[in-house]
Structures are given as C-alpha cells and as structure tokens.
Write a protein that holds these residues in place. Structure first.
Motif, PDB file in Angstrom:
ATOM      1  N   ILE A 121       0.851  -1.029  -0.040  1.00  0.00           N
ATOM      2  CA  ILE A 121       0.030   0.075  -0.044  1.00  0.00           C
ATOM      3  C   ILE A 121       0.985   1.406  -0.198  1.00  0.00           C
ATOM      4  O   ILE A 121       0.665   2.308  -0.865  1.00  0.00           O
ATOM      5  N   LEU A 122       2.152   1.316   0.857  1.00  0.00           N
ATOM      6  CA  LEU A 122       2.740   2.353   0.879  1.00  0.00           C
ATOM      7  C   LEU A 122       3.611   2.724  -0.283  1.00  0.00           C
ATOM      8  O   LEU A 122       3.997   3.517  -0.683  1.00  0.00           O
ATOM      9  N   LEU A 123       3.602   1.390  -1.101  1.00  0.00           N
ATOM     10  CA  LEU A 123       4.497   1.571  -2.447  1.00  0.00           C
ATOM     11  C   LEU A 123       3.569   1.987  -3.376  1.00  0.00           C
ATOM     12  O   LEU A 123       3.772   2.614  -4.358  1.00  0.00           O
ATOM     13  N   ILE A 124       2.281   1.376  -3.675  1.00  0.00           N
ATOM     14  CA  ILE A 124       1.586   1.740  -4.724  1.00  0.00           C
ATOM     15  C   ILE A 124       0.818   2.819  -4.620  1.00  0.00           C
ATOM     16  O   ILE A 124       0.753   3.313  -5.832  1.00  0.00           O
ATOM     17  N   VAL A 125       0.165   3.348  -3.508  1.00  0.00           N
ATOM     18  CA  VAL A 125      -0.248   4.550  -3.372  1.00  0.00           C
ATOM     19  C   VAL A 125       0.137   5.764  -3.956  1.00  0.00           C
ATOM     20  O   VAL A 125      -0.306   6.543  -4.858  1.00  0.00           O
ATOM     21  N   PRO A 126       1.619   6.139  -3.369  1.00  0.00           N
ATOM     22  CA  PRO A 126       2.024   7.071  -4.173  1.00  0.00           C
ATOM     23  C   PRO A 126       2.472   6.981  -5.631  1.00  0.00           C
ATOM     24  O   PRO A 126       2.389   8.213  -6.335  1.00  0.00           O
ATOM     25  N   VAL A 127       2.785   5.985  -6.064  1.00  0.00           N
ATOM     26  CA  VAL A 127       2.573   5.668  -7.529  1.00  0.00           C
ATOM     27  C   VAL A 127       1.586   6.131  -8.397  1.00  0.00           C
ATOM     28  O   VAL A 127       1.458   6.786  -9.335  1.00  0.00           O
ATOM     29  N   VAL A 128       0.401   5.667  -7.973  1.00  0.00           N
ATOM     30  CA  VAL A 128      -0.882   6.102  -8.402  1.00  0.00           C
ATOM     31  C   VAL A 128      -1.008   7.320  -8.330  1.00  0.00           C
ATOM     32  O   VAL A 128      -1.585   7.948  -9.328  1.00  0.00           O
ATOM     33  N   GLU A 129      -0.869   7.887  -7.288  1.00  0.00           N
ATOM     34  CA  GLU A 129      -1.147   9.258  -7.090  1.00  0.00           C
ATOM     35  C   GLU A 129      -0.230  10.177  -8.164  1.00  0.00           C
ATOM     36  O   GLU A 129      -0.872  11.161  -8.818  1.00  0.00           O
ATOM     37  N   ILE A 130       0.928   9.831  -8.270  1.00  0.00           N
ATOM     38  CA  ILE A 130       1.805  10.591  -9.309  1.00  0.00           C
ATOM     39  C   ILE A 130       1.407  10.557 -10.698  1.00  0.00           C
ATOM     40  O   ILE A 130       1.446  11.393 -11.143  1.00  0.00           O
ATOM     41  N   LEU A 183     -14.051   6.728  11.144  1.00  0.00           N
ATOM     42  CA  LEU A 183     -13.932   6.999   9.594  1.00  0.00           C
ATOM     43  C   LEU A 183     -13.819   8.479   9.134  1.00  0.00           C
ATOM     44  O   LEU A 183     -13.123   8.774   8.176  1.00  0.00           O
ATOM     45  N   ILE A 184     -14.429   9.353   9.966  1.00  0.00           N
ATOM     46  CA  ILE A 184     -14.267  10.916   9.678  1.00  0.00           C
ATOM     47  C   ILE A 184     -12.733  10.996   9.769  1.00  0.00           C
ATOM     48  O   ILE A 184     -12.194  11.809   8.932  1.00  0.00           O
ATOM     49  N   PHE A 185     -12.082  10.608  10.975  1.00  0.00           N
ATOM     50  CA  PHE A 185     -10.667  10.934  11.011  1.00  0.00           C
ATOM     51  C   PHE A 185      -9.915  10.224  10.084  1.00  0.00           C
ATOM     52  O   PHE A 185      -8.919  10.940   9.276  1.00  0.00           O
ATOM     53  N   ILE A 186     -10.153   9.031   9.665  1.00  0.00           N
ATOM     54  CA  ILE A 186      -9.355   8.460   8.502  1.00  0.00           C
ATOM     55  C   ILE A 186      -9.605   9.209   7.133  1.00  0.00           C
ATOM     56  O   ILE A 186      -8.684   9.394   6.330  1.00  0.00           O
ATOM     57  N   GLY A 187     -11.020   9.572   6.709  1.00  0.00           N
ATOM     58  CA  GLY A 187     -11.131  10.674   5.708  1.00  0.00           C
ATOM     59  C   GLY A 187     -10.300  11.787   5.721  1.00  0.00           C
ATOM     60  O   GLY A 187      -9.682  12.088   4.561  1.00  0.00           O
ATOM     61  N   GLY A 188     -10.236  12.207   6.733  1.00  0.00           N
ATOM     62  CA  GLY A 188      -9.409  13.615   6.928  1.00  0.00           C
ATOM     63  C   GLY A 188      -7.999  13.387   6.830  1.00  0.00           C
ATOM     64  O   GLY A 188      -7.102  13.968   6.113  1.00  0.00           O
ATOM     65  N   VAL A 189      -7.398  12.255   7.087  1.00  0.00           N
ATOM     66  CA  VAL A 189      -6.091  11.794   6.843  1.00  0.00           C
ATOM     67  C   VAL A 189      -5.732  11.552   5.587  1.00  0.00           C
ATOM     68  O   VAL A 189      -4.839  12.154   4.906  1.00  0.00           O
ATOM     69  N   LEU A 190      -6.735  11.166   4.810  1.00  0.00           N
ATOM     70  CA  LEU A 190      -6.657  10.826   3.411  1.00  0.00           C
ATOM     71  C   LEU A 190      -6.529  12.040   2.644  1.00  0.00           C
ATOM     72  O   LEU A 190      -6.080  12.237   1.600  1.00  0.00           O
ATOM     73  N   LEU A 191      -7.369  13.019   2.936  1.00  0.00           N
ATOM     74  CA  LEU A 191      -7.611  14.318   2.198  1.00  0.00           C
ATOM     75  C   LEU A 191      -6.525  15.205   2.542  1.00  0.00           C
ATOM     76  O   LEU A 191      -6.191  16.243   1.707  1.00  0.00           O
ATOM     77  N   THR A 192      -5.578  14.948   3.393  1.00  0.00           N
ATOM     78  CA  THR A 192      -4.409  15.836   3.896  1.00  0.00           C
ATOM     79  C   THR A 192      -3.074  15.220   2.853  1.00  0.00           C
ATOM     80  O   THR A 192      -2.175  15.966   2.662  1.00  0.00           O
ATOM     81  N   THR A 193      -3.377  13.951   2.326  1.00  0.00           N
ATOM     82  CA  THR A 193      -2.393  13.486   1.451  1.00  0.00           C
ATOM     83  C   THR A 193      -2.683  13.897   0.008  1.00  0.00           C
ATOM     84  O   THR A 193      -3.805  14.022  -0.523  1.00  0.00           O
ATOM     85  N   PRO A 194      -1.758  14.574  -0.502  1.00  0.00           N
ATOM     86  CA  PRO A 194      -2.030  15.297  -2.006  1.00  0.00           C
ATOM     87  C   PRO A 194      -2.136  14.256  -2.945  1.00  0.00           C
ATOM     88  O   PRO A 194      -1.459  13.363  -3.176  1.00  0.00           O
ATOM     89  N   GLY A 195      -3.421  14.322  -3.686  1.00  0.00           N
ATOM     90  CA  GLY A 195      -3.562  13.292  -4.899  1.00  0.00           C
ATOM     91  C   GLY A 195      -4.877  13.334  -5.063  1.00  0.00           C
ATOM     92  O   GLY A 195      -5.745  13.445  -4.133  1.00  0.00           O
ATOM     93  N   PHE A 196      -5.410  12.865  -5.986  1.00  0.00           N
ATOM     94  CA  PHE A 196      -6.619  12.610  -6.715  1.00  0.00           C
ATOM     95  C   PHE A 196      -7.280  11.250  -5.978  1.00  0.00           C
ATOM     96  O   PHE A 196      -8.484  11.151  -5.588  1.00  0.00           O
ATOM     97  N   PHE A 197      -6.529  10.220  -6.026  1.00  0.00           N
ATOM     98  CA  PHE A 197      -7.062   8.977  -5.393  1.00  0.00           C
ATOM     99  C   PHE A 197      -7.410   9.014  -3.888  1.00  0.00           C
ATOM    100  O   PHE A 197      -8.475   8.574  -3.656  1.00  0.00           O
ATOM    101  N   THR A 198      -6.461   9.524  -3.045  1.00  0.00           N
ATOM    102  CA  THR A 198      -6.594   9.444  -1.741  1.00  0.00           C
ATOM    103  C   THR A 198      -7.691  10.765  -1.393  1.00  0.00           C
ATOM    104  O   THR A 198      -8.393  10.525  -0.560  1.00  0.00           O
TER     105      THR A 198
END
Length: 131
Positions: free
Chosen positions: A8-17, A77-92
């Motif tokens: 997950i930590l490898l694939i997600v940034p690649v997908v985002e970029i 779940l709201i906290f998880i959503g917030g963490v995902l939104l702070t990560t730059p990118g469309f997928f997250t």
C-alpha cells in the motif's frame, strides 16, 4: 500484514503521481493544482461539519447513559477521511471524501460489520503475546 502495508505504501504514491501527471497533461498544471486545493478545502469543510455533528451525537449518547459505539465508528471513519484528504492526490482525495460523506460511510460501516462478523465466526481474532 507487513507485506500488505508495504504494498500500500508503495503503490498509492505511484498511483497518485501517475494520476496527477495525467490530469495535468489534460487540463494543465495550474488547473490541476487548483482542483487539488479545492478538494482539500472541500474535505476540510466536510471534516469540520461531519466531525462536529458526530461529536454532538457522542455527547448526547453519553449524557443519556448509552455507549456511542456507532458514533465512535463514525468519528474514526471521519478521521481516516481527513488523513486521506491531507495527502495530496486525486486517489486519496476520492477515498477521503468517500469516508466523509454520510451516505457512503454507511456502506463502509456495513462492510466493516460483515467483515468483523466473519472474522469472529471463524475465530480470526486471537490475541497472541510475545514475550
């Protein structure tokens, strides 16, 4: 478990970029950055709105002497959503908003309930202590 987290930590940034580059090629760099900022602002508003509502519900449940289990799950779940939104990118950002919108959060809670029920019925939660 470690291997899944590593993937997950490898694939997600690649997908985002990849997505940022592709979207930038189609609509331009300034528009891409503007959309990412707009998504983050929308997410921040949703976090504030949904989080405040859940905190009020938790307070109400506690004042009536009940355990606010569903509201605590909503808060997580709201906290998880917030963490995902702070990560730059469309997928997250998409996943983060999926976690923040109440109607889609119901599907996540349903899935989590079924997953937990399945784990418990198969004896999947066994505590192991390593000394």
């Amino acid at each position: 478990m470690f291997f899944r987290l590593f993937l997950i930590l490898l694939i997600v940034p690649v997908v985002e970029i990849y997505l940022i580059i592709k979207v930038g090629q189609v609509i331009g760099g300034v528009a891409t950055v503007a959309i990412l900022l707009l998504m983050s602002l929308t997410g921040a508003w949703l976090i504030r709105h949904q989080g405040g509502r859940v905190l009020t519900q938790i307070r109400d449940e506690l004042s009536q002497g009940r355990l606010p289990a569903a509201q605590l799950l909503d808060g997580a779940l709201i906290f998880i959503g917030g963490v995902l939104l702070t990560t730059p990118g469309f997928f997250t950002d998409f996943l983060g908003i999926f976690f923040l919108v109440p109607s889609t959060r119901r599907f996540i809670k349903l899935w989590l309930g079924l997953w937990l029920q399945n784990k418990i019925s198969r004896g999947g939660f066994v505590m192991r202590r390593h000394f």
